[in-house]
Design a protein around this motif. Structure first.
Motif, PDB file in Angstrom:
ATOM      1  N   ILE A 134       0.840  -1.203   0.000  1.00  0.00           N
ATOM      2  CA  ILE A 134       0.000   0.000   0.000  1.00  0.00           C
ATOM      3  C   ILE A 134       0.872   1.248   0.000  1.00  0.00           C
ATOM      4  N   LYS A 135       1.893   1.269   0.847  1.00  0.00           N
ATOM      5  CA  LYS A 135       2.783   2.437   0.933  1.00  0.00           C
ATOM      6  C   LYS A 135       3.515   2.676  -0.383  1.00  0.00           C
ATOM      7  N   ALA A 136       3.922   1.598  -1.045  1.00  0.00           N
ATOM      8  CA  ALA A 136       4.615   1.752  -2.320  1.00  0.00           C
ATOM      9  C   ALA A 136       3.686   2.332  -3.385  1.00  0.00           C
ATOM     10  N   LEU A 137       2.424   1.919  -3.368  1.00  0.00           N
ATOM     11  CA  LEU A 137       1.458   2.477  -4.324  1.00  0.00           C
ATOM     12  C   LEU A 137       1.184   3.944  -4.026  1.00  0.00           C
ATOM     13  N   VAL A 138       1.126   4.297  -2.748  1.00  0.00           N
ATOM     14  CA  VAL A 138       0.956   5.717  -2.385  1.00  0.00           C
ATOM     15  C   VAL A 138       2.151   6.512  -2.899  1.00  0.00           C
ATOM     16  N   ALA A 139       3.359   5.953  -2.738  1.00  0.00           N
ATOM     17  CA  ALA A 139       4.560   6.636  -3.221  1.00  0.00           C
ATOM     18  C   ALA A 139       4.528   6.816  -4.731  1.00  0.00           C
ATOM     19  N   ALA A 140       3.782   5.957  -5.424  1.00  0.00           N
ATOM     20  CA  ALA A 140       3.643   6.072  -6.881  1.00  0.00           C
ATOM     21  C   ALA A 140       2.549   7.051  -7.271  1.00  0.00           C
ATOM     22  N   GLY A 141       1.821   7.578  -6.278  1.00  0.00           N
ATOM     23  CA  GLY A 141       0.789   8.573  -6.561  1.00  0.00           C
ATOM     24  C   GLY A 141      -0.629   8.079  -6.425  1.00  0.00           C
ATOM     25  N   TRP A 142      -0.829   6.882  -5.906  1.00  0.00           N
ATOM     26  CA  TRP A 142      -2.177   6.345  -5.748  1.00  0.00           C
ATOM     27  C   TRP A 142      -2.725   6.691  -4.371  1.00  0.00           C
ATOM     28  N   PRO A 143      -3.796   7.460  -4.282  1.00  0.00           N
ATOM     29  CA  PRO A 143      -4.431   7.739  -2.990  1.00  0.00           C
ATOM     30  C   PRO A 143      -5.038   6.460  -2.423  1.00  0.00           C
ATOM     31  N   LEU A 144      -5.185   6.427  -1.108  1.00  0.00           N
ATOM     32  CA  LEU A 144      -5.711   5.220  -0.458  1.00  0.00           C
ATOM     33  C   LEU A 144      -7.083   4.829  -0.985  1.00  0.00           C
ATOM     34  N   LYS A 145      -7.939   5.822  -1.233  1.00  0.00           N
ATOM     35  CA  LYS A 145      -9.295   5.494  -1.664  1.00  0.00           C
ATOM     36  C   LYS A 145      -9.314   4.797  -3.015  1.00  0.00           C
ATOM     37  N   ARG A 194      -3.335   8.847 -15.366  1.00  0.00           N
ATOM     38  CA  ARG A 194      -3.948   8.332 -16.588  1.00  0.00           C
ATOM     39  C   ARG A 194      -5.050   7.328 -16.293  1.00  0.00           C
ATOM     40  N   HIS A 195      -5.313   7.119 -14.999  1.00  0.00           N
ATOM     41  CA  HIS A 195      -6.314   6.114 -14.624  1.00  0.00           C
ATOM     42  C   HIS A 195      -7.226   6.633 -13.516  1.00  0.00           C
ATOM     43  N   GLY A 196      -7.703   7.860 -13.727  1.00  0.00           N
ATOM     44  CA  GLY A 196      -8.750   8.395 -12.864  1.00  0.00           C
ATOM     45  C   GLY A 196      -8.312   9.136 -11.619  1.00  0.00           C
ATOM     46  N   VAL A 197      -7.021   9.374 -11.445  1.00  0.00           N
ATOM     47  CA  VAL A 197      -6.549  10.097 -10.264  1.00  0.00           C
ATOM     48  C   VAL A 197      -6.207  11.531 -10.658  1.00  0.00           C
ATOM     49  N   ASP A 198      -6.778  12.477  -9.935  1.00  0.00           N
ATOM     50  CA  ASP A 198      -6.496  13.891 -10.183  1.00  0.00           C
ATOM     51  C   ASP A 198      -5.016  14.176  -9.911  1.00  0.00           C
ATOM     52  N   LYS A 199      -4.439  15.088 -10.708  1.00  0.00           N
ATOM     53  CA  LYS A 199      -3.011  15.403 -10.557  1.00  0.00           C
ATOM     54  C   LYS A 199      -2.673  15.912  -9.164  1.00  0.00           C
ATOM     55  N   VAL A 200      -3.571  16.722  -8.608  1.00  0.00           N
ATOM     56  CA  VAL A 200      -3.325  17.258  -7.262  1.00  0.00           C
ATOM     57  C   VAL A 200      -3.333  16.138  -6.237  1.00  0.00           C
ATOM     58  N   GLN A 201      -4.270  15.211  -6.371  1.00  0.00           N
ATOM     59  CA  GLN A 201      -4.343  14.086  -5.446  1.00  0.00           C
ATOM     60  C   GLN A 201      -3.114  13.193  -5.569  1.00  0.00           C
ATOM     61  N   ALA A 202      -2.681  12.956  -6.791  1.00  0.00           N
ATOM     62  CA  ALA A 202      -1.508  12.110  -7.009  1.00  0.00           C
ATOM     63  C   ALA A 202      -0.266  12.756  -6.382  1.00  0.00           C
TER      64      ALA A 202
END
Length: 282
Positions: A132-143, A187-195
């Motif tokens: 999970i932490k690695a995905l967050v580091a890649a820009g994926w929010p928890l939700k 490119r898969h539904g995550v806002d740039k600010v959120q990423a």
């Protein structure tokens, strides 16, 4: 000069033949029978109560290919993760190679693990938290991670701190990780600010990235493995010099000699990490 041959105290086992050079007919036959049994057992892959570990290793590799790592096998069998890993890779810390033989009982426990029954019980939570932490580091929010793992967002936050999780939950997180780790969030539904916010959060926490774990997937589920992500040589030297100076009363020059670096290197290390800077022990 001749050497007297000691008389065997009894003739009930192999010691009279091996230790006392007894050559009675019945003792020689006993030795030959035992030796032939040893050779037959060795040919069958069984000797001294142990069996060949290769079938176990191949089974573990098949499970790993199906996404069932050593942590889940350990939880299902009740064995330690290190015991499972010993079948797969050499144990460098103990100076020994990959396990070549194992007890029939241990082999049976591991071979009994399947894709269907491994989901029972709980497994260490380290692997889920790290993914999970690695995905967050890649820009994926928890939700967003929660959606792909089919888990609720509050669960994702909780998984960052749990010591154990249900194996089914760990599998869901691992599946989401495999599906997202190579994708760009924007490119898969995550806002740039959120990423960007997710990446900044992970950066502040010094969470290891997907690239870091890509070379360490064999230990990502091992709670005893300590990631040294983001730790520079200067930080290590600053920590070591701090400890040496405080407990040995050495000055920077003497501490540098003990650590095998120059005094200037310690000066730079303390400047970069002032929280460890000391002069001499009090």
């Amino acid at each position: 000069m001749t050497t007297a041959v000691r008389e065997a105290p009894h003739h009930r086992n192999l010691t009279c033949y091996t230790d006392y050079r007894c050559r009675r007919t019945e003792c020689v036959e006993r030795y030959n029978e035992r030796n032939m049994a040893r050779l037959r057992a060795k040919k069958a892959g069984i000797w001294d109560g142990f069996v060949d570990a290769e079938p176990v290793r191949q089974h573990l590799l098949q499970l790993e290919a199906a996404g069932i790592g050593p942590g889940w096998v350990a939880a299902t069998t009740g064995l330690s993760i290190q015991t499972i890993r010993d079948f797969l890779v050499p144990n460098i810390s103990r100076g020994r190679g990959r396990r070549q033989r194992t007890s029939p009982d241990m082999a049976a426990k591991i071979l009994a693990v399947t894709e269907e029954n491994h989901l029972r019980g709980k497994v260490p939570g380290a692997g889920s938290a790290r993914r999970i932490k690695a995905l967050v580091a890649a820009g994926w929010p928890l939700k967003h991670i929660a959606v792909h793992a089919e888990l609720s967002p509050p669960n994702m936050t909780d998984l960052l701190h749990r010591e154990t999780v249900y194996a089914s939950t760990a599998k869901a997180v691992a599946s989401a990780y495999e599906g997202l780790k190579g994708l760009k969030p924007e490119r898969h539904g995550v806002d740039k600010v959120q990423a960007k916010r997710a990446r900044n959060w992970a950066d502040r926490q010094n969470w290891p990235t997907v690239a870091y774990w890509a070379e360490r997937m064999d230990v990502i589920d091992d709670p005893d493995f300590e990631p040294l992500y983001g730790i520079t040589r200067r930080l290590i030297v600053a920590q070591d010099a701090n400890e040496v100076m405080r407990f040995s009363g050495l000055n920077r020059e003497a501490a540098a000699a003990r650590l095998g670096v120059s005094k200037a290197y310690i000066d730079h290390a303390f400047r970069d990490h002032p929280e460890y800077a000391v002069e001499v022990a009090a």
